[in-house]
Motif scaffolding. Structure first.
Motif, PDB file in Angstrom:
ATOM      1  N   TYR A   1     -83.115 -36.709 -14.817  1.00 14.59           N
ATOM      2  CA  TYR A   1     -83.683 -36.593 -13.484  1.00 14.59           C
ATOM      3  C   TYR A   1     -85.193 -36.698 -13.681  1.00 14.59           C
ATOM      4  CZ  TYR A   1     -79.057 -34.624 -12.476  1.00 14.59           C
ATOM      5  OH  TYR A   1     -77.707 -34.417 -12.349  1.00 14.59           O
ATOM      6  N   PRO A   2     -85.732 -37.929 -13.783  1.00 14.06           N
ATOM      7  CA  PRO A   2     -87.137 -38.128 -14.158  1.00 14.06           C
ATOM      8  C   PRO A   2     -88.139 -37.356 -13.295  1.00 14.06           C
ATOM      9  CG  PRO A   2     -85.975 -40.219 -14.107  1.00 14.06           C
ATOM     10  CD  PRO A   2     -85.045 -39.203 -13.556  1.00 14.06           C
ATOM     11  N   GLN A   3     -87.939 -37.308 -11.983  1.00 14.50           N
ATOM     12  CA  GLN A   3     -88.886 -36.623 -11.106  1.00 14.50           C
ATOM     13  C   GLN A   3     -88.904 -35.116 -11.323  1.00 14.50           C
ATOM     14  OE1 GLN A   3     -86.654 -38.631  -8.372  1.00 14.50           O
ATOM     15  NE2 GLN A   3     -88.334 -39.688  -7.333  1.00 14.50           N
ATOM     16  N   LEU A   4     -87.812 -34.573 -11.841  1.00 20.62           N
ATOM     17  CA  LEU A   4     -87.734 -33.134 -12.088  1.00 20.62           C
ATOM     18  C   LEU A   4     -88.050 -32.790 -13.539  1.00 20.62           C
ATOM     19  CD1 LEU A   4     -84.501 -32.358 -10.031  1.00 20.62           C
ATOM     20  CD2 LEU A   4     -86.884 -32.084  -9.318  1.00 20.62           C
ATOM     21  N   GLY A   5     -88.234 -33.824 -14.378  1.00 16.05           N
ATOM     22  CA  GLY A   5     -88.576 -33.604 -15.785  1.00 16.05           C
ATOM     23  C   GLY A   5     -87.454 -32.988 -16.597  1.00 16.05           C
ATOM     24  N   CYS A   6     -86.219 -33.316 -16.250  1.00 19.92           N
ATOM     25  CA  CYS A   6     -85.115 -32.744 -17.017  1.00 19.92           C
ATOM     26  C   CYS A   6     -84.112 -33.819 -17.423  1.00 19.92           C
ATOM     27  CB  CYS A   6     -84.426 -31.615 -16.255  1.00 19.92           C
ATOM     28  SG  CYS A   6     -83.902 -32.029 -14.605  1.00 19.92           S
ATOM     29  N   SER A   7     -83.395 -33.507 -18.493  1.00 19.20           N
ATOM     30  CA  SER A   7     -82.394 -34.433 -19.012  1.00 19.20           C
ATOM     31  C   SER A   7     -81.394 -33.655 -19.851  1.00 19.20           C
ATOM     32  CB  SER A   7     -83.054 -35.527 -19.858  1.00 19.20           C
ATOM     33  OG  SER A   7     -83.752 -34.947 -20.936  1.00 19.20           O
ATOM     34  N   GLY A   8     -80.313 -34.328 -20.205  1.00 19.37           N
ATOM     35  CA  GLY A   8     -79.289 -33.671 -21.003  1.00 19.37           C
ATOM     36  C   GLY A   8     -78.148 -34.601 -21.316  1.00 19.37           C
ATOM     37  N   HIS A   9     -77.018 -33.985 -21.618  1.00 19.37           N
ATOM     38  CA  HIS A   9     -75.849 -34.772 -22.010  1.00 19.37           C
ATOM     39  C   HIS A   9     -74.725 -34.609 -20.995  1.00 19.37           C
ATOM     40  CE1 HIS A   9     -75.174 -30.752 -23.749  1.00 19.37           C
ATOM     41  NE2 HIS A   9     -73.911 -30.989 -23.463  1.00 19.37           N
ATOM     42  N   LEU A  10     -73.819 -35.567 -21.030  1.00 20.94           N
ATOM     43  CA  LEU A  10     -72.621 -35.549 -20.203  1.00 20.94           C
ATOM     44  C   LEU A  10     -71.417 -35.597 -21.118  1.00 20.94           C
ATOM     45  CD1 LEU A  10     -73.614 -38.196 -17.500  1.00 20.94           C
ATOM     46  CD2 LEU A  10     -73.433 -35.726 -17.157  1.00 20.94           C
ATOM     47  N   LEU A  11     -70.357 -34.891 -20.763  1.00 18.05           N
ATOM     48  CA  LEU A  11     -69.118 -34.921 -21.520  1.00 18.05           C
ATOM     49  C   LEU A  11     -67.976 -35.153 -20.542  1.00 18.05           C
ATOM     50  CD1 LEU A  11     -67.605 -34.582 -24.196  1.00 18.05           C
ATOM     51  CD2 LEU A  11     -67.430 -32.145 -23.661  1.00 18.05           C
ATOM     52  N   LEU A  12     -67.261 -36.261 -20.731  1.00 14.83           N
ATOM     53  CA  LEU A  12     -66.128 -36.583 -19.867  1.00 14.83           C
ATOM     54  C   LEU A  12     -64.990 -35.619 -20.162  1.00 14.83           C
ATOM     55  CD1 LEU A  12     -64.795 -38.477 -17.791  1.00 14.83           C
ATOM     56  CD2 LEU A  12     -64.151 -39.950 -19.709  1.00 14.83           C
ATOM     57  N   VAL A  13     -64.561 -34.878 -19.136  1.00 14.29           N
ATOM     58  CA  VAL A  13     -63.491 -33.904 -19.339  1.00 14.29           C
ATOM     59  C   VAL A  13     -62.179 -34.313 -18.690  1.00 14.29           C
ATOM     60  CG1 VAL A  13     -64.994 -31.926 -19.759  1.00 14.29           C
ATOM     61  CG2 VAL A  13     -64.341 -32.467 -17.423  1.00 14.29           C
ATOM     62  N   SER A  14     -62.242 -35.154 -17.640  1.00 18.59           N
ATOM     63  CA  SER A  14     -60.985 -35.607 -17.037  1.00 18.59           C
ATOM     64  C   SER A  14     -61.215 -36.819 -16.153  1.00 18.59           C
ATOM     65  CB  SER A  14     -60.346 -34.482 -16.202  1.00 18.59           C
ATOM     66  OG  SER A  14     -61.111 -34.219 -15.043  1.00 18.59           O
ATOM     67  N   VAL A  15     -60.109 -37.529 -15.915  1.00 19.51           N
ATOM     68  CA  VAL A  15     -60.106 -38.648 -14.995  1.00 19.51           C
ATOM     69  C   VAL A  15     -58.879 -38.448 -14.109  1.00 19.51           C
ATOM     70  CG1 VAL A  15     -60.037 -41.149 -14.725  1.00 19.51           C
ATOM     71  CG2 VAL A  15     -61.105 -40.151 -16.759  1.00 19.51           C
ATOM     72  N   LEU A  16     -59.098 -38.381 -12.803  1.00 19.49           N
ATOM     73  CA  LEU A  16     -58.004 -38.157 -11.878  1.00 19.49           C
ATOM     74  C   LEU A  16     -58.240 -38.989 -10.623  1.00 19.49           C
ATOM     75  CD1 LEU A  16     -55.403 -36.567 -11.211  1.00 19.49           C
ATOM     76  CD2 LEU A  16     -56.860 -34.773 -10.275  1.00 19.49           C
ATOM     77  N   ALA A  17     -57.284 -39.820 -10.281  1.00 19.23           N
ATOM     78  CA  ALA A  17     -57.345 -40.655  -9.074  1.00 19.23           C
ATOM     79  C   ALA A  17     -58.643 -41.456  -9.000  1.00 19.23           C
ATOM     80  CB  ALA A  17     -57.163 -39.794  -7.825  1.00 19.23           C
ATOM     81  N   GLY A  18     -59.068 -42.018 -10.118  1.00 20.39           N
ATOM     82  CA  GLY A  18     -60.261 -42.852 -10.139  1.00 20.39           C
ATOM     83  C   GLY A  18     -61.585 -42.108 -10.172  1.00 20.39           C
ATOM     84  N   THR A  19     -61.550 -40.781 -10.214  1.00 14.04           N
ATOM     85  CA  THR A  19     -62.775 -39.981 -10.284  1.00 14.04           C
ATOM     86  C   THR A  19     -62.935 -39.425 -11.691  1.00 14.04           C
ATOM     87  OG1 THR A  19     -62.694 -39.408  -7.944  1.00 14.04           O
ATOM     88  CG2 THR A  19     -63.989 -37.958  -9.360  1.00 14.04           C
ATOM     89  N   PHE A  20     -64.100 -39.662 -12.264  1.00 18.56           N
ATOM     90  CA  PHE A  20     -64.431 -39.197 -13.600  1.00 18.56           C
ATOM     91  C   PHE A  20     -65.191 -37.878 -13.473  1.00 18.56           C
ATOM     92  CE2 PHE A  20     -63.600 -43.603 -13.844  1.00 18.56           C
ATOM     93  CZ  PHE A  20     -63.096 -43.852 -15.114  1.00 18.56           C
ATOM     94  N   THR A  21     -64.675 -36.827 -14.096  1.00 19.41           N
ATOM     95  CA  THR A  21     -65.317 -35.513 -14.055  1.00 19.41           C
ATOM     96  C   THR A  21     -66.013 -35.279 -15.384  1.00 19.41           C
ATOM     97  OG1 THR A  21     -63.612 -34.688 -12.549  1.00 19.41           O
ATOM     98  CG2 THR A  21     -64.926 -33.034 -13.725  1.00 19.41           C
ATOM     99  N   LEU A  22     -67.322 -35.037 -15.313  1.00 17.23           N
ATOM    100  CA  LEU A  22     -68.137 -34.848 -16.522  1.00 17.23           C
ATOM    101  C   LEU A  22     -68.875 -33.515 -16.449  1.00 17.23           C
ATOM    102  CD1 LEU A  22     -68.754 -38.098 -15.386  1.00 17.23           C
ATOM    103  CD2 LEU A  22     -69.238 -38.179 -17.817  1.00 17.23           C
ATOM    104  N   GLU A  23     -68.948 -32.844 -17.583  1.00 17.95           N
ATOM    105  CA  GLU A  23     -69.758 -31.637 -17.666  1.00 17.95           C
ATOM    106  C   GLU A  23     -71.175 -32.059 -17.998  1.00 17.95           C
ATOM    107  OE1 GLU A  23     -68.168 -28.822 -20.416  1.00 17.95           O
ATOM    108  OE2 GLU A  23     -66.425 -28.429 -19.160  1.00 17.95           O
ATOM    109  N   GLN A  24     -72.124 -31.564 -17.229  1.00 18.91           N
ATOM    110  CA  GLN A  24     -73.543 -31.850 -17.449  1.00 18.91           C
ATOM    111  C   GLN A  24     -74.168 -30.657 -18.165  1.00 18.91           C
ATOM    112  OE1 GLN A  24     -76.316 -33.427 -14.297  1.00 18.91           O
ATOM    113  NE2 GLN A  24     -76.985 -31.298 -14.312  1.00 18.91           N
ATOM    114  N   GLY A  25     -74.747 -30.919 -19.334  1.00 20.91           N
ATOM    115  CA  GLY A  25     -75.455 -29.880 -20.080  1.00 20.91           C
ATOM    116  C   GLY A  25     -76.927 -30.250 -20.176  1.00 20.91           C
ATOM    117  N   ILE A  26     -77.771 -29.541 -19.460  1.00 18.76           N
ATOM    118  CA  ILE A  26     -79.202 -29.839 -19.468  1.00 18.76           C
ATOM    119  C   ILE A  26     -79.825 -29.274 -20.745  1.00 18.76           C
ATOM    120  CG2 ILE A  26     -81.420 -29.399 -18.292  1.00 18.76           C
ATOM    121  CD1 ILE A  26     -79.590 -31.414 -16.855  1.00 18.76           C
TER     122      ILE A  26
END
Length: 164
Positions: free
Chosen positions: A96-121
């Motif tokens: 999020y460049p304007q907020l000065g933050c970043s991190g990683h994403l981890l894909l935890v599930s895929v259901l009905a075409g939606t990808f759910t990812l955990e965001q760790g800042i």
């Protein structure tokens, strides 16, 4: 400036609560050991008997760099989000460049075409919080983005593919 800071603080507070609830909800009996158990043999016996779940991975059509504006209504906020995903991996990055933050994403599930990812800042935790990101492909060059939280509007927007 003061209103912006107050809005960011309120947003961060809600996201912290959501992240805590999500982390608590994800606990399972196979992985929750007694906090007083110091015997690693016993703990590993419990974990080794559990069958590992198949880890979902990013498909080739979702791989690449995605960018777009994400908005929320209360408090009103519009920020750029950049996501990078690699085909065959379950991990990615987010910023999020304007907020000065970043991190990683981890894909935890895929259901009905939606990808759910955990965001760790990992950078700028004072401006952004960890939580859950939902991505839903819309054709081949855009993704619907939603940051899921309870008790408050969820920031959402559309990201466009900007690279491979």
């Amino acid at each position: 400036q003061v209103a912006w800071a107050a809005a960011c603080v309120a947003c961060v507070g809600v996201i912290v609560v959501a992240a805590t609830l999500i982390a608590t909800h994800r606990s399972s009996p196979a992985t929750t050991a007694s906090p007083v158990a110091a015997d690693r043999t016993t703990a590993s016996a419990h974990t080794s008997s559990a069958k590992p779940a198949a880890t979902p991975t990013i498909p080739a059509d979702l791989a690449g760099t995605w960018s777009g504006t994400v908005k929320q209504t209360d408090p009103a906020l519009a920020v750029t989000v950049r996501i990078r995903l690699a085909a065959g991996s379950s991990a990615g990055t987010i910023s999020y460049p304007q907020l000065g933050c970043s991190g990683h994403l981890l894909l935890v599930s895929v259901l009905a075409g939606t990808f759910t990812l955990e965001q760790g800042i990992t950078k700028g935790q004072q401006s952004c919080e960890s939580g859950v990101v939902l991505l839903s492909p819309q054709g081949t060059s855009s993704l619907a983005y939603k940051f899921r939280r309870s008790g408050a509007p969820s920031p959402a927007g559309v990201l466009s593919k900007t690279g491979s």
